[in-house]
Write a protein that holds these residues in place. Structure first.
Motif, PDB file in Angstrom:
ATOM      1  N   ASP A  87      38.158  48.100  47.590  1.00 49.93           N
ATOM      2  CA  ASP A  87      38.285  47.488  46.273  1.00 49.93           C
ATOM      3  C   ASP A  87      36.900  47.573  45.628  1.00 49.93           C
ATOM      4  N   VAL A  88      36.743  48.450  44.641  1.00 48.17           N
ATOM      5  CA  VAL A  88      35.401  48.683  44.071  1.00 48.17           C
ATOM      6  C   VAL A  88      34.862  47.480  43.305  1.00 48.17           C
ATOM      7  N   SER A  89      35.730  46.491  43.048  1.00 51.47           N
ATOM      8  CA  SER A  89      35.230  45.316  42.330  1.00 51.47           C
ATOM      9  C   SER A  89      34.559  44.319  43.275  1.00 51.47           C
ATOM     10  N   SER A 130      44.030  38.684  35.120  1.00 51.27           N
ATOM     11  CA  SER A 130      44.081  40.086  34.695  1.00 51.27           C
ATOM     12  C   SER A 130      42.806  40.461  33.948  1.00 51.27           C
ATOM     13  N   ILE A 131      42.358  39.548  33.075  1.00 49.40           N
ATOM     14  CA  ILE A 131      41.122  39.820  32.314  1.00 49.40           C
ATOM     15  C   ILE A 131      39.957  39.983  33.292  1.00 49.40           C
ATOM     16  N   GLU A 132      39.918  39.071  34.288  1.00 49.86           N
ATOM     17  CA  GLU A 132      38.828  39.153  35.278  1.00 49.86           C
ATOM     18  C   GLU A 132      38.888  40.461  36.043  1.00 49.86           C
ATOM     19  N   LYS A 133      40.103  40.853  36.402  1.00 51.92           N
ATOM     20  CA  LYS A 133      40.264  42.095  37.181  1.00 51.92           C
ATOM     21  C   LYS A 133      39.806  43.303  36.366  1.00 51.92           C
ATOM     22  N   VAL A 134      40.220  43.352  35.104  1.00 51.99           N
ATOM     23  CA  VAL A 134      39.839  44.478  34.236  1.00 51.99           C
ATOM     24  C   VAL A 134      38.309  44.578  34.146  1.00 51.99           C
ATOM     25  N   MET A 135      37.662  43.447  33.932  1.00 51.85           N
ATOM     26  CA  MET A 135      36.188  43.470  33.822  1.00 51.85           C
ATOM     27  C   MET A 135      35.549  43.828  35.167  1.00 51.85           C
TER      28      MET A 135
END
Ligand SMILES: NC(=O)c1ccc[n+]([C@@H]2O[C@H](COP(=O)([O-])OP(=O)(O)OC[C@H]3O[C@@H](n4cnc5c(N)ncnc54)[C@H](O)[C@@H]3O)[C@@H](O)[C@H]2O)c1
Length: 297
Positions: A87-89, A130-135
């Protein structure tokens, strides 16, 4: 002749040079290319192309796919592809796996930050997670990956960092607020990295920022395009252009190439309400209305 005539002739000359100049491509035979998000879409197609050119590809993907690994290995043999789940995040995973790759596989020559996600919808409807994941995936992930490899590149004065951003990093888009923010963010980061390397005099560490319009990979399934002006792009020609940009060390690639000039002219000369009105007339404001997306977060 007026000053403005010479000024615009000079700018037109620069634009023509930028579009038409084709430097000799570098060879990637025997080089290692790390690609994030290489299990599907344009990441997989880039992996295929680099393997065909004799590079070894290191695939990093959240959904590590055995089928895709086998398919890529069938092109030039097992040695040509190494696949990892990540998971690159998650910065701990990135730093750990980067160290493992350097030890187990060897020095990486090109890093392509391609993994990306999209949510989509009115800003109040998109879930906080979702917003957190996108960022985290689109903006933070490439920052952790850059940190994991850039010092090696600086020390060796050799390497290439690629950032797959989006045309959404040059314009705001209705129902794509968090995605646009994530892509504007990574554009600013990537451009700053280029300036940092320039200030250090590291002329052989290259950066490429890629900004494509919608591509037919499933990520943006359901979006509608701007009629005659712009078609939804097909993945294969997009990947041909990206690979060519990497091989010729281009700093920026916009697909279609004319789009940033239009955006610049509109921003420079038109008031925002006229730009918004033209978006409505061209259907840009409604392009996300039928958006389904195959892998929405
Ligand atoms: N498809 C388009 O219209 C379009 C347009 C402009 C830019 N882009 C950008 O191009 C890139 C590739 O998009 P695509 O269309 O090939 O999409 P895709 O969904 O086919 O591929 C994205 C890949 O990233 C992987 N991924 C997602 N989250 C991850 C994570 N946390 N860690 C590791 N891997 C993860 C997915 O598993 C997938 O394999 C993305 O950055 C996207 O934002 C796409």
């Amino acid at each position: 002749m007026s000053f403005w005539f010479y000024f615009f002739t000079f700018i037109a000359g620069l634009v023509a040079f930028n579009v038409l100049y084709k430097p000799t491509p570098k060879s990637v035979k025997g080089k290692r290319v790390l690609i994030t998000g290489a299990s599907s879409g344009i990441g997989k197609l880039m992996a295929r192309k680099f393997i065909q050119m004799g590079a070894q590809v290191i695939s990093w993907d959240y959904n590590k796919s055995e089928a895709v690994h086998k398919e890529l290995a069938s092109i030039a043999g097992e040695e040509s592809i190494v696949s990892y789940a990540i998971d690159v995040s998650d910065k701990d995973q990135v730093y750990e796996l980067a160290a493992r790759v350097k030890k187990e596989v060897g020095k990486v020559d090109i890093v392509i930050n391609n993994a990306g996600v999209v949510s989509g919808g009115n800003s109040w409807e998109v879930k906080d997670e979702s917003i957190e994941k996108v960022m985290k995936v689109n903006t933070m992930g490439p920052m952790w990956i850059t940190k994991a490899f850039i010092k090696d590149f600086v020390d060796a004065d050799s390497g290439h960092l690629v950032y797959i951003s989006s045309m959404a990093s040059t314009l705001g888009t209705n129902k794509l607020a968090d995605y646009c923010a994530s892509k504007w963010g990574i554009f600013g980061y990537a451009e700053s990295i280029r300036l940092e390397l320039g200030a250090l005099g590291k002329k052989n560490v290259h950066t490429t920022i890629v900004c494509p319009y919608y591509i037919n990979t499933g990520m943006f399934d359901g979006v509608t395009s701007i009629g005659l002006m712009m078609k939804i792009l097909q993945p294969e020609p997009v990947v041909d252009s990206i690979v060519e940009a990497i091989l010729t060390n281009r700093h920026e690639l916009y697909l279609p190439a004319w789009m940033p000039y239009l955006t610049f002219l509109m921003r420079a000369f038109l008031p925002s309400y006229i730009r918004d009105m033209s978006n409505d007339i061209l259907g840009v404001s409604k392009s996300m209305d039928q958006f389904k997306g195959q892998r929405r977060v």
